[in-house]
Scaffold this motif. Sequence first.
Motif, short mmCIF file in Angstrom:
data_model
loop_
_atom_site.label_atom_id
_atom_site.label_comp_id
_atom_site.label_asym_id
_atom_site.label_seq_id
_atom_site.Cartn_x
_atom_site.Cartn_y
_atom_site.Cartn_z
N PHE A 51 0.86 -1.18 0.00
CA PHE A 51 0.00 0.00 0.00
C PHE A 51 0.90 1.23 0.00
CE2 PHE A 51 0.46 -1.85 4.24
CZ PHE A 51 1.14 -0.84 4.90
N THR B 257 -2.96 -1.13 -7.43
CA THR B 257 -3.59 -1.54 -6.17
C THR B 257 -2.91 -0.89 -4.97
OG1 THR B 257 -2.20 -3.52 -6.16
CG2 THR B 257 -4.43 -3.72 -7.08
N LEU C 137 -5.07 1.28 -2.44
CA LEU C 137 -5.10 0.94 -1.02
C LEU C 137 -4.65 2.11 -0.16
CD1 LEU C 137 -3.86 -2.76 -0.71
CD2 LEU C 137 -6.02 -1.80 0.11
N ALA D 24 -3.56 -3.78 7.91
CA ALA D 24 -2.73 -3.63 6.72
C ALA D 24 -1.25 -3.64 7.07
CB ALA D 24 -3.10 -2.34 5.98
N HIS E 5 -3.07 -8.33 -1.31
CA HIS E 5 -3.82 -7.19 -1.84
C HIS E 5 -5.30 -7.50 -1.89
CE1 HIS E 5 -0.26 -5.09 -3.95
NE2 HIS E 5 -0.71 -4.31 -3.00
N LEU F 126 -6.84 -7.46 1.58
CA LEU F 126 -7.00 -6.11 2.12
C LEU F 126 -8.10 -5.35 1.40
CD1 LEU F 126 -3.27 -5.08 2.69
CD2 LEU F 126 -4.94 -5.80 4.40
N PHE F 127 -8.19 -5.55 0.07
CA PHE F 127 -9.26 -4.90 -0.69
C PHE F 127 -10.62 -5.35 -0.21
CE2 PHE F 127 -6.51 -3.43 -4.25
CZ PHE F 127 -7.01 -2.15 -4.33
N SER G 70 -11.33 -4.06 3.33
CA SER G 70 -11.51 -2.60 3.36
C SER G 70 -12.85 -2.19 2.78
CB SER G 70 -10.37 -1.91 2.60
OG SER G 70 -9.11 -2.21 3.17
#
Length: 495
Positions: free
Chosen positions: A42, A169, A173, A249, A276, A279-280, A283
Amino acid sequence: MSKALAHLSAARLSAALLLAFVVTAALSAWPGRLAPELPPVFWMPAGISLATLLLMGRLGVLLCFVGNLMVGWAHYRVAPDGNQAWLLPLLATLDTGQAWLAATQWRRRELKGHRPLLQRPRELIFFWGQVCALPSLMVLLPALLAMTTGGAARPPMEEIGLICLEYVTGNILGMLLIAPCLVLWRDRRRWSLHRRAERWWWPPQLLLVILIVTLVLHGTALVLLFPVLLATTIYYRLPGVTLSLLLIAVTLTLVTAHGGGPFDQDTVHLHFLHLHLFLFSVSLTLQYMAFGQEQLLEYQRELKHDVALRTRELRKANERLAEMATTDELTGVANRREWQRHSAEAMMLARRTDEPLSVLMLDLDHFKMINDTYGHLIGDLVLRAVCHACEGALRATDHFGRWGGEEFAVLLPNTAGLEAAQVAEKLRAAAAAAWVDHNERRVQVTISVGATTLQPDDTTLDDLIKRADDALYAAKRAGRNRVVIAPPPPGSGDD
């Protein structure tokens, strides 16, 4: 945003934003130092750049360029010397352009909606797509060309797609993690978490414990995070979600860079691509839930406010109806029904306590002549003036009411015959002194009063009213403007 900055100087805010560039860049590049082949999972300076332009306006463009230039080396790892001296300013310009595109989309949506962005769940789709993803995709090709033509190491063709995906990404992020922090600061008065300060300690500690256990156990133990995140979202809404996402993260990235965690793939790029995606998904889901929870609470607050407002209006309406049902509309004193109800209760109480009680009946003398001479409007004013004068001459415990037309009744609790006669004379004098101005003339009226006192043989209130009414007509026959005391019934034993 300008109203929120009224208490901050431009110099202090600029210094804080430049410091944020340095700190977030170091935090984003930290895993890459542990595993040199890894790009930033990120890139938080992308979110700081967006916040800088939103907060600082035109000055933010220069500040954003300076900040990106400061952190360029930590990210791009291009030596600013020789033939590559132009590369860092170019990349800083591209990063600033990406933030400018994102901030422009943000402001356009706010102008279109006439309110700040990111206050409703449906606005997240625009934020994810138009603010975060689209500017990153538009700057991707120029940044890739600048890197390849600037002397940077060229990756194999089969890895270019993954590298581009990691670049996009990472920037998205970074915005997803930082932009909610800006919203929290902008809307800080909306979050009423100070009432829960005494219970603030246990959710973060529990989150840390479960996170550590998850990272030690690896694999499916990661699902233990979701109940805690769900509880944090419901209880602490967007502030708790934002803090939790930052913590997750950073922690998962560091653990993954050390070779731990649940993401174990064949290649390094796939290793972090799965991180990724995780986390996507977390989130986007938690942010949508947080804004949905906040909107639900806002609807509840509005509903409570509406219910309270309607309740107050209903109470006022009921009070008004009660007043209309018990008060004479013209004079404002008690009407006949209310006077009778109150007097009947007072008579029962006087019977039980063996206390005296008296009733007066009074009538305005020649009132029809006033209406015929001056009109009904002046007649109404005369009625009000007499009522006001009589109420001023009575005690707070006495009860004055309109019996009908120009006739009125007075209840005198704890008052015997002689005292009742004195009160009646006081009322007669007060009414005679009242007047209404009409065409520079004083319109005055006198009253006749009949009085009586509760006797042992009286069974109902009507007995007192009849004797007082008879005394009133005796006063009128005797010439008006006088007080007549009703004689006691035969055999009562009273004089």
